[in-house]
Write a protein that holds these residues in place. Sequence first.
Motif, mmCIF file in Angstrom:
data_model
loop_
_atom_site.group_PDB
_atom_site.id
_atom_site.type_symbol
_atom_site.label_atom_id
_atom_site.label_comp_id
_atom_site.label_asym_id
_atom_site.label_seq_id
_atom_site.Cartn_x
_atom_site.Cartn_y
_atom_site.Cartn_z
ATOM 1 N N LYS A 73 101.095 80.865 89.714
ATOM 2 C CA LYS A 73 102.120 79.913 90.150
ATOM 3 C C LYS A 73 101.690 79.152 91.405
ATOM 4 O O LYS A 73 102.498 78.907 92.312
ATOM 5 N N ALA A 74 100.424 78.818 91.453
ATOM 6 C CA ALA A 74 99.927 77.993 92.564
ATOM 7 C C ALA A 74 100.638 76.649 92.545
ATOM 8 O O ALA A 74 101.025 76.157 91.482
ATOM 9 N N ARG A 75 100.814 76.048 93.716
ATOM 10 C CA ARG A 75 101.603 74.831 93.828
ATOM 11 C C ARG A 75 100.757 73.572 93.923
ATOM 12 O O ARG A 75 101.282 72.464 93.821
ATOM 13 N N ARG A 76 99.462 73.764 94.177
ATOM 14 C CA ARG A 76 98.656 72.581 94.432
ATOM 15 C C ARG A 76 97.244 72.809 93.932
ATOM 16 O O ARG A 76 96.676 73.887 94.139
ATOM 17 N N LEU A 77 96.701 71.810 93.256
ATOM 18 C CA LEU A 77 95.306 71.855 92.818
ATOM 19 C C LEU A 77 94.624 70.629 93.410
ATOM 20 O O LEU A 77 95.054 69.500 93.152
ATOM 21 N N VAL A 78 93.583 70.855 94.200
ATOM 22 C CA VAL A 78 92.968 69.719 94.891
ATOM 23 C C VAL A 78 91.524 69.489 94.438
ATOM 24 O O VAL A 78 90.828 70.420 94.024
ATOM 25 N N PHE A 79 91.111 68.241 94.513
ATOM 26 C CA PHE A 79 89.738 67.820 94.229
ATOM 27 C C PHE A 79 89.135 67.264 95.512
ATOM 28 O O PHE A 79 89.654 66.274 96.046
ATOM 29 N N PRO A 80 88.072 67.846 96.016
ATOM 30 C CA PRO A 80 87.358 67.186 97.114
ATOM 31 C C PRO A 80 86.936 65.782 96.654
ATOM 32 O O PRO A 80 86.549 65.589 95.493
ATOM 33 N N THR A 81 87.005 64.818 97.562
ATOM 34 C CA THR A 81 86.696 63.428 97.220
ATOM 35 C C THR A 81 85.329 63.334 96.538
ATOM 36 O O THR A 81 84.393 64.000 96.943
ATOM 37 N N GLY A 82 85.242 62.500 95.508
ATOM 38 C CA GLY A 82 83.977 62.331 94.795
ATOM 39 C C GLY A 82 84.236 61.927 93.363
ATOM 40 O O GLY A 82 85.385 61.730 92.964
ATOM 41 N N ARG A 83 83.151 61.791 92.598
ATOM 42 C CA ARG A 83 83.281 61.429 91.195
ATOM 43 C C ARG A 83 83.159 62.683 90.333
ATOM 44 O O ARG A 83 82.218 63.472 90.501
ATOM 45 N N TYR A 84 84.102 62.837 89.408
ATOM 46 C CA TYR A 84 84.085 63.967 88.472
ATOM 47 C C TYR A 84 84.019 63.428 87.053
ATOM 48 O O TYR A 84 84.802 62.546 86.683
ATOM 49 N N ASP A 85 83.105 63.959 86.269
ATOM 50 C CA ASP A 85 82.952 63.513 84.884
ATOM 51 C C ASP A 85 83.615 64.514 83.933
ATOM 52 O O ASP A 85 83.614 65.717 84.189
ATOM 53 N N PHE A 86 84.135 63.989 82.832
ATOM 54 C CA PHE A 86 84.839 64.829 81.859
ATOM 55 C C PHE A 86 84.349 64.510 80.446
ATOM 56 O O PHE A 86 84.366 63.349 80.037
ATOM 57 N N TRP A 87 83.949 65.553 79.709
ATOM 58 C CA TRP A 87 83.552 65.393 78.312
ATOM 59 C C TRP A 87 84.536 66.133 77.399
ATOM 60 O O TRP A 87 85.155 67.117 77.830
ATOM 61 N N PRO A 88 84.631 65.696 76.152
ATOM 62 C CA PRO A 88 85.581 66.360 75.238
ATOM 63 C C PRO A 88 85.106 67.714 74.701
ATOM 64 O O PRO A 88 85.926 68.501 74.229
ATOM 65 N N ASP A 89 83.795 67.981 74.758
ATOM 66 C CA ASP A 89 83.231 69.131 74.035
ATOM 67 C C ASP A 89 84.021 70.429 74.186
ATOM 68 O O ASP A 89 84.346 71.082 73.212
ATOM 69 N N ARG A 90 84.289 70.824 75.432
ATOM 70 C CA ARG A 90 84.933 72.119 75.672
ATOM 71 C C ARG A 90 86.381 71.971 76.123
ATOM 72 O O ARG A 90 86.943 72.848 76.765
ATOM 73 N N ALA A 91 86.981 70.843 75.781
ATOM 74 C CA ALA A 91 88.362 70.575 76.187
ATOM 75 C C ALA A 91 89.351 71.297 75.281
ATOM 76 O O ALA A 91 89.038 71.647 74.144
ATOM 77 N N ALA A 92 90.549 71.506 75.802
ATOM 78 C CA ALA A 92 91.645 72.018 74.992
ATOM 79 C C ALA A 92 91.935 71.034 73.867
ATOM 80 O O ALA A 92 91.515 69.869 73.930
ATOM 81 N N GLU A 93 92.652 71.489 72.870
ATOM 82 C CA GLU A 93 92.841 70.675 71.671
ATOM 83 C C GLU A 93 94.248 70.880 71.131
ATOM 84 O O GLU A 93 94.731 72.013 71.066
ATOM 85 N N LYS A 94 94.885 69.801 70.770
ATOM 86 C CA LYS A 94 96.210 69.920 70.163
ATOM 87 C C LYS A 94 96.506 68.673 69.344
ATOM 88 O O LYS A 94 96.090 67.575 69.709
ATOM 89 N N TYR A 95 97.243 68.854 68.264
ATOM 90 C CA TYR A 95 97.688 67.709 67.482
ATOM 91 C C TYR A 95 98.909 67.117 68.173
ATOM 92 O O TYR A 95 99.905 67.801 68.358
ATOM 93 N N LEU A 96 98.813 65.860 68.554
ATOM 94 C CA LEU A 96 99.891 65.222 69.306
ATOM 95 C C LEU A 96 100.462 64.028 68.545
ATOM 96 O O LEU A 96 99.713 63.209 68.017
ATOM 97 N N TYR A 97 101.772 63.977 68.517
ATOM 98 C CA TYR A 97 102.477 62.784 68.055
ATOM 99 C C TYR A 97 102.939 62.033 69.292
ATOM 100 O O TYR A 97 103.738 62.567 70.068
ATOM 101 N N ILE A 98 102.429 60.840 69.501
ATOM 102 C CA ILE A 98 102.745 60.078 70.704
ATOM 103 C C ILE A 98 103.348 58.751 70.283
ATOM 104 O O ILE A 98 102.658 57.897 69.707
ATOM 105 N N SER A 99 104.628 58.571 70.577
ATOM 106 C CA SER A 99 105.313 57.358 70.151
ATOM 107 C C SER A 99 104.572 56.115 70.634
ATOM 108 O O SER A 99 104.081 56.063 71.758
ATOM 109 N N ASN A 100 104.472 55.118 69.779
ATOM 110 C CA ASN A 100 103.844 53.834 70.102
ATOM 111 C C ASN A 100 102.354 53.938 70.412
ATOM 112 O O ASN A 100 101.743 52.993 70.924
#
Lengths: 568, 568
Positions: B52-79
């Motif tokens: 139940k931590a209240r804050r998640l921080v990123f030290p300033t900088g560039r962070y890259d994100f790839w889909p390979d090991r990401a969470a996955e879910k079927y989403l219905y998103i209106s519009n």
Amino acid sequence: MALFCAAAQQEPATSLTAAATLDVTAFGARSGDGSDTTPAVRAALEECRRTKARRLVFPTGRYDFWPDRAAEKYLYISNNDEGLKRIAFPLLGIEDLEIDGQGAQFVFHGYISPIVLENARNITFKDFSIDWARTFHSEGRVLAVGEDSIDLEFPEQFPFKVDRGLLVFTGEGKDVYPFGNLLEFNPEKRETAFMARDYYTGPNLLASVIGPRRVRVSVPKITATPGNVLVFGAARRLHPAFTISDSAQIKLTGINLYHCGGMGVIAQRSSDIELDHVQVTPAPSSGRILSITADATHFVNCKGRIVMTDCLFENQMDDATNIHGTYAQVTRRLSSKEVEVKLFNLHQHGFDFILPGVRLEFVHSASLVTYHEAVVRSTTRLNKEFTRVVLDSPLPEELSPGDAVAGVSGYPDVVLRRCTIRGNRARGILLGSRGKILIEDNVFHTPGAAILLEGDARYWFEQAGVRDLVIRRNRFDNCNFGVWGESIIEVGSGIDESHRAESRYNRGILIEDNLFRMFDTGRIVRAYSVDDLSIRMNRVESTADYPPQNQNEEPFDIQFSSNVAIER
Amino acid sequence: MALFCAAAQQEPATSLTAAATLDVTAFGARSGDGSDTTPAVRAALEECRRTKARRLVFPTGRYDFWPDRAAEKYLYISNNDEGLKRIAFPLLGIEDLEIDGQGAQFVFHGYISPIVLENARNITFKDFSIDWARTFHSEGRVLAVGEDSIDLEFPEQFPFKVDRGLLVFTGEGKDVYPFGNLLEFNPEKRETAFMARDYYTGPNLLASVIGPRRVRVSVPKITATPGNVLVFGAARRLHPAFTISDSAQIKLTGINLYHCGGMGVIAQRSSDIELDHVQVTPAPSSGRILSITADATHFVNCKGRIVMTDCLFENQMDDATNIHGTYAQVTRRLSSKEVEVKLFNLHQHGFDFILPGVRLEFVHSASLVTYHEAVVRSTTRLNKEFTRVVLDSPLPEELSPGDAVAGVSGYPDVVLRRCTIRGNRARGILLGSRGKILIEDNVFHTPGAAILLEGDARYWFEQAGVRDLVIRRNRFDNCNFGVWGESIIEVGSGIDESHRAESRYNRGILIEDNLFRMFDTGRIVRAYSVDDLSIRMNRVESTADYPPQNQNEEPFDIQFSSNVAIER
């Protein structure tokens, strides 16, 4: 029957229990009038579940099914295409049921999966056919062949349009039917044209209308014979006829699979599957050359017994059967007992076979030799591709990314008896179970190898390797009249040539008392990395049915093998 | 803050509770080296949930994100487009968390959804930007225009190939980027070209290479000005930057949305959303003309308060915001209290807003006049399209298939203050809430209508109709320089002309103290079917910034309305 009785004793009929047999017409189904049977079947299956009814029957007739009001679920189906599917018969968690079509014709419309079983047990399907109003593939008669183009005429049952210069197959409503490959068939012989090869064109071909239902299609370097039929293969395998997952004791008897958009019967992580008098064949009088758009049957990570008797598998767009396990690729070593693995092949994504309690073998992908085994303690599924696996014991030093793992906790025993396999694309049967396999009294007339043993951990990622295979009293009738094989029986694998001497990937193969009818003196058996291979009491007959391709080929080409006995 | 304190009182820190603030680098994230941040964020969010931590921080900088090991879910998103999504920040069932980027740049690669909230509560996002290494759209500089063809040069950041004669945009690995429409932009003015229109080409355009990074593309009847930029719009809206479903108390502050593959912020069935200093704009120094590929923000069936202050919405491929409900079509009357309804529009499939307890209005689709209301007692979802709905009271006689239902249990109050909207395709803001709406101190420079009131139950199926709308102290700066509208403020709807006299779909509109800077004497307000409309104390200034299109147009065109007061 034993199971029926046991269940009956546990749950005697009460006033709450419906009759053991339900009639689908009681739920609103009407044959012959083109009405949508899907809601009635859905309601009837709910009632079967509620009342534990044992039988659902269809009065003889034609029943149509549309996707509109069908059940829906996202399905991962090995060797077919995953996706959110509409399902006409959603048999999820259902036990002890017989669905008796009494000769009914089930005709499907559009994008819908006929029959899906998940966690089902003791289910029998009886006496019905499955067909589509508009097939997922299309067929055009070859009128003429030009340089990099072909003129075709499409019968009315394969509607199309030329849209912005591209050929698009259409159907009911707004449905379109993308294609991905072309293959020429000979309508007289009702088989793939002699030495015809696949054209992997992708979904976009330039075309122009040249007459009523006639088009000129641009295909680089196309060759074909006027009068033959060019099949535009379905781009995806979205809707197998029977999708069987995590189920047991499933029987199909008297089922005619005239068409579907994927494999005929695909069973995964299931046990005890029996097909008796199942016919995969183009619908009679349909005028179609192709039956279904992929393999007739396919079994992945199954156990128990797989029995196919008196079946006909003809004119489907891929092999008659393929029985194998699955390799996942090791991508990372995470700790002394934890690895990350990946389901590599697109058609294996989401195929979760690595579960707690499963025993895994570890192999190097170049050799496929098992160098370690361990039992899965727990898993964390990252997504449909990646899973983290904790094992019960330390990982060996030699493990490195690129290696592969597969389950070794059980394999199916297989019987294929009195079946006919012919006229389809590619091979006959692919055998990769380490249980007992008996292939007897069948007839093979396949353009590629009739029987193929494969397996690899770098491309298809299919675990194979037999341990006890008997091939006897079969008739191999003019096989290898196409491009998909170099021998009537081929024992291969994706093992590097440099590792074949050390590997004995396949073991215990007996080939006896078969008849090989051959139009040339080509190869009968090609094998490597085998231990214990006996070839005896087979006969060879010469035919003049096709132009000879290979002359004075050595009939048996056996390399890197031990305990080989060949009686000529 | 009240919520933070209350929660803190309930759960005092214990040895099991981690520090209130977690640093993402403690979970393996590294900025600046191109490594994949996705697994670290996934682990950090799990830890936030656990402790139940209240804050998640990123030290300033560039962070890259790839889909390979990401969470996955079927989403219905209106519009937007439904599908099985990889998710970088899966905020599912998480409460009371602030994610503070401290100025970090988040750069995504390929097909991945940055931030998804479901059943989340009291979440704040602070000080970070979202961009992509390769955008979902592509931009080509116009070199020349021929008859039915256009010559383009694509900067290196928009890689492409010509494959079998067709233009295909490529990216990292095997990713491809299908397009569906073309739109011309003026890079000097940084907006859509004067009176440019959409070309809905579909995904297949013939092309040929005419030089390094230069192609000639066949587009029937294309017109464009050399030097301008032709945007190839993304075919699908798969990856909005923020997807907020069934959540409450969500705040974005100091967020720069440079790019995403869908809408910037889409919130559905959620309440209390605040955007403060959110900037939708092309990444600085990127050389790109387009920011994101669809609407900047969009709110569907929301409640509570929607507040947007000091935001910049520019150069996105669709409207700056659209706030509305959803109509489902009545397809069948099943019994005296049960109807079957269908989510008609593809981009509404799976958007389940009809839930037990929801009060529904019933309207005829031609008039949108409410003729009945009832409360939902229970539902049976057949699939993503069809749902059976049991109501608490008998259905009226006049109900018939083709009618529509929408929820009336609550609407959001809306504030849009000190925002700038410019350079994007189409309109400014679409307002369809029946709560209180205040639009003040904003600047609009839109090619279409700056403010549009719509709603229909036959095409988009968006429920609208305002009850209390104040538009004041805004600056409308040379709006309608494009093709998407006929007036600066438009009060329309999909009501048949024959029903407009009986309808008062919109009610209570005050337009005061605004400045309209106009390059011609076109229309300022067009409206019909309104009750209670006041227009007063507005000023008009003439400009010479664009070629005049409309001359001596009546500035106010009000029809079928009552209680209208216009002070000229």
